[in-house]
Design a protein around this motif. Structure first.
Motif, PDB file in Angstrom:
ATOM      1  N   GLN A  77      -6.389  21.399  78.613  1.00 15.77           N
ATOM      2  CA  GLN A  77      -4.953  21.418  78.908  1.00 15.77           C
ATOM      3  C   GLN A  77      -4.425  20.011  79.157  1.00 15.77           C
ATOM      4  O   GLN A  77      -3.313  19.679  78.731  1.00 15.77           O
ATOM      5  CB  GLN A  77      -4.682  22.327  80.104  1.00 15.77           C
ATOM      6  CG  GLN A  77      -4.943  23.780  79.786  1.00 15.77           C
ATOM      7  CD  GLN A  77      -4.907  24.676  81.015  1.00 15.77           C
ATOM      8  OE1 GLN A  77      -4.928  24.225  82.147  1.00 15.77           O
ATOM      9  NE2 GLN A  77      -4.857  25.972  80.775  1.00 15.77           N
TER      10      GLN A  77
ATOM     11  N   GLU B   6       7.893  21.885  82.735  1.00 11.73           N
ATOM     12  CA  GLU B   6       7.720  23.340  82.888  1.00 11.73           C
ATOM     13  C   GLU B   6       6.286  23.746  82.576  1.00 11.73           C
ATOM     14  O   GLU B   6       5.674  24.521  83.329  1.00 11.73           O
ATOM     15  CB  GLU B   6       8.672  24.091  81.958  1.00 11.73           C
ATOM     16  CG  GLU B   6      10.124  24.006  82.342  1.00 11.73           C
ATOM     17  CD  GLU B   6      11.048  24.554  81.261  1.00 11.73           C
ATOM     18  OE1 GLU B   6      10.567  24.969  80.174  1.00 11.73           O
ATOM     19  OE2 GLU B   6      12.267  24.556  81.501  1.00 11.73           O
ATOM     20  N   ASP B   7       5.760  23.241  81.485  1.00 10.12           N
ATOM     21  CA  ASP B   7       4.372  23.557  81.113  1.00 10.12           C
ATOM     22  C   ASP B   7       3.391  23.048  82.157  1.00 10.12           C
ATOM     23  O   ASP B   7       2.400  23.715  82.478  1.00 10.12           O
ATOM     24  CB  ASP B   7       4.032  22.957  79.744  1.00 10.12           C
ATOM     25  CG  ASP B   7       4.780  23.617  78.597  1.00 10.12           C
ATOM     26  OD1 ASP B   7       5.360  24.710  78.803  1.00 10.12           O
ATOM     27  OD2 ASP B   7       4.797  23.034  77.493  1.00 10.12           O
ATOM     28  N   SER B   8       3.672  21.884  82.702  1.00 15.98           N
ATOM     29  CA  SER B   8       2.805  21.305  83.724  1.00 15.98           C
ATOM     30  C   SER B   8       2.782  22.178  84.980  1.00 15.98           C
ATOM     31  O   SER B   8       1.714  22.413  85.557  1.00 15.98           O
ATOM     32  CB  SER B   8       3.264  19.892  84.079  1.00 15.98           C
ATOM     33  OG  SER B   8       2.440  19.350  85.086  1.00 15.98           O
ATOM     34  N   ILE B   9       3.926  22.657  85.389  1.00 19.28           N
ATOM     35  CA  ILE B   9       3.986  23.518  86.580  1.00 19.28           C
ATOM     36  C   ILE B   9       3.167  24.780  86.354  1.00 19.28           C
ATOM     37  O   ILE B   9       2.369  25.177  87.212  1.00 19.28           O
ATOM     38  CB  ILE B   9       5.444  23.840  86.952  1.00 19.28           C
ATOM     39  CG1 ILE B   9       6.140  22.576  87.490  1.00 19.28           C
ATOM     40  CG2 ILE B   9       5.511  24.980  87.977  1.00 19.28           C
ATOM     41  CD1 ILE B   9       7.639  22.705  87.647  1.00 19.28           C
ATOM     42  N   ARG B  10       3.324  25.386  85.200  1.00 20.43           N
ATOM     43  CA  ARG B  10       2.530  26.595  84.899  1.00 20.43           C
ATOM     44  C   ARG B  10       1.035  26.290  84.888  1.00 20.43           C
ATOM     45  O   ARG B  10       0.227  27.033  85.449  1.00 20.43           O
ATOM     46  CB  ARG B  10       2.961  27.197  83.552  1.00 20.43           C
ATOM     47  CG  ARG B  10       4.225  28.029  83.638  1.00 20.43           C
ATOM     48  CD  ARG B  10       4.454  28.821  82.353  1.00 20.43           C
ATOM     49  NE  ARG B  10       4.778  27.963  81.222  1.00 20.43           N
ATOM     50  CZ  ARG B  10       6.005  27.535  80.952  1.00 20.43           C
ATOM     51  NH1 ARG B  10       7.014  27.869  81.703  1.00 20.43           N
ATOM     52  NH2 ARG B  10       6.215  26.777  79.899  1.00 20.43           N
ATOM     53  N   MET B  11       0.661  25.180  84.256  1.00 19.58           N
ATOM     54  CA  MET B  11      -0.746  24.796  84.162  1.00 19.58           C
ATOM     55  C   MET B  11      -1.320  24.527  85.553  1.00 19.58           C
ATOM     56  O   MET B  11      -2.412  25.000  85.877  1.00 19.58           O
ATOM     57  CB  MET B  11      -0.890  23.547  83.283  1.00 19.58           C
ATOM     58  CG  MET B  11      -2.296  22.999  83.209  1.00 19.58           C
ATOM     59  SD  MET B  11      -2.470  21.583  82.085  1.00 19.58           S
ATOM     60  CE  MET B  11      -1.534  20.318  82.927  1.00 19.58           C
ATOM     61  N   GLN B  12      -0.590  23.796  86.374  1.00 20.77           N
ATOM     62  CA  GLN B  12      -1.104  23.468  87.699  1.00 20.77           C
ATOM     63  C   GLN B  12      -1.195  24.708  88.591  1.00 20.77           C
ATOM     64  O   GLN B  12      -2.132  24.825  89.393  1.00 20.77           O
ATOM     65  CB  GLN B  12      -0.236  22.390  88.369  1.00 20.77           C
ATOM     66  CG  GLN B  12      -0.126  21.096  87.592  1.00 20.77           C
ATOM     67  CD  GLN B  12      -1.441  20.510  87.121  1.00 20.77           C
ATOM     68  OE1 GLN B  12      -2.493  20.727  87.715  1.00 20.77           O
ATOM     69  NE2 GLN B  12      -1.396  19.761  86.033  1.00 20.77           N
ATOM     70  N   CYS B  13      -0.289  25.636  88.443  1.00 24.82           N
ATOM     71  CA  CYS B  13      -0.390  26.904  89.192  1.00 24.82           C
ATOM     72  C   CYS B  13      -1.653  27.661  88.795  1.00 24.82           C
ATOM     73  O   CYS B  13      -2.353  28.212  89.656  1.00 24.82           O
ATOM     74  CB  CYS B  13       0.846  27.771  88.967  1.00 24.82           C
ATOM     75  SG  CYS B  13       2.313  27.195  89.835  1.00 24.82           S
ATOM     76  N   ARG B  14      -1.957  27.671  87.498  1.00 25.70           N
ATOM     77  CA  ARG B  14      -3.194  28.323  87.034  1.00 25.70           C
ATOM     78  C   ARG B  14      -4.424  27.615  87.593  1.00 25.70           C
ATOM     79  O   ARG B  14      -5.386  28.265  88.009  1.00 25.70           O
ATOM     80  CB  ARG B  14      -3.249  28.361  85.510  1.00 25.70           C
ATOM     81  CG  ARG B  14      -2.357  29.419  84.890  1.00 25.70           C
ATOM     82  CD  ARG B  14      -2.663  29.644  83.411  1.00 25.70           C
ATOM     83  NE  ARG B  14      -2.548  28.446  82.607  1.00 25.70           N
ATOM     84  CZ  ARG B  14      -1.434  28.019  82.016  1.00 25.70           C
ATOM     85  NH1 ARG B  14      -0.327  28.712  82.139  1.00 25.70           N
ATOM     86  NH2 ARG B  14      -1.435  26.925  81.298  1.00 25.70           N
TER      87      ARG B  14
ATOM     88  N   MET C  41       2.815  18.850  90.245  1.00 19.74           N
ATOM     89  CA  MET C  41       3.889  19.834  90.427  1.00 19.74           C
ATOM     90  C   MET C  41       5.098  19.208  91.122  1.00 19.74           C
ATOM     91  O   MET C  41       6.245  19.514  90.770  1.00 19.74           O
ATOM     92  CB  MET C  41       3.372  21.042  91.205  1.00 19.74           C
ATOM     93  CG  MET C  41       2.446  21.904  90.360  1.00 19.74           C
ATOM     94  SD  MET C  41       1.616  23.223  91.257  1.00 19.74           S
ATOM     95  CE  MET C  41       2.964  24.145  91.927  1.00 19.74           C
TER      96      MET C  41
END
Length: 161
Positions: free
Chosen positions: A64, A139-147, A119
């Protein structure tokens, strides 16, 4: 928003541009600098971690991060106000000298710290940035970091700090 409020492209005193504003550039430069050490840490964990779950997470994170680096580099490429450099390194890049459970724990700490910092920066981009491409990266970074944070919570206790 009132008539006297600045437009999003003028946020924080920056001048709007077709490809974004100063906030976008700042976010992209920070992301580029942070990805080098994060990728080196993830790579080290894919090779030297003792836990299968840690190695699996490290491989996913590295994949990622590689995609994010490509997106950030593409967004920075061609800007007339900056030449895109490569990702940063850093004194602790790659977790030198660590092996076994100590490396597992260091990877968890560094990935957790990177996720939180990433984030925070992405949220700032979402608030003040003007570039649609930079906002998509955020936006993609926030989703990735949450995962990543969720996966870190699921790791076996010896790997967690």
């Amino acid at each position: 928003m009132t008539v006297t409020d600045p437009a999003p492209t003028e946020h924080a005193g920056t001048t709007g541009r077709g490809d974004g504003n100063g906030i976008d550039l700042h976010y992209l430069e920070l992301a580029l600098a942070a990805l080098g050490p994060a990728m080196a840490t993830s790579h080290a964990a894919t090779v030297r971690a003792t836990g299968d779950d840690v190695r699996t997470l490290a491989r996913e994170a590295l994949s990622q991060q590689t995609r994010q680096l490509a997106a950030v580099s593409a967004c920075l490429h061609g800007r007339d106000d900056r030449e895109a450099a490569g990702p940063g390194g850093g004194p602790h890049a790659g977790l030198p000298g660590l092996h076994g459970p100590a490396l597992d724990r260091a990877f968890v700490v560094q990935l957790t710290d990177h996720a939180h910092i990433s984030m925070t920066a992405a949220r700032a981009e979402m608030v003040g940035g003007a570039s649609a491409r930079a906002r998509k990266i955020a936006e993609d970074s926030i989703r990735m970091q949450c995962r990543h944070l969720a996966a870190l919570e699921q790791l076996a206790p010896p790997a967690r700090v």
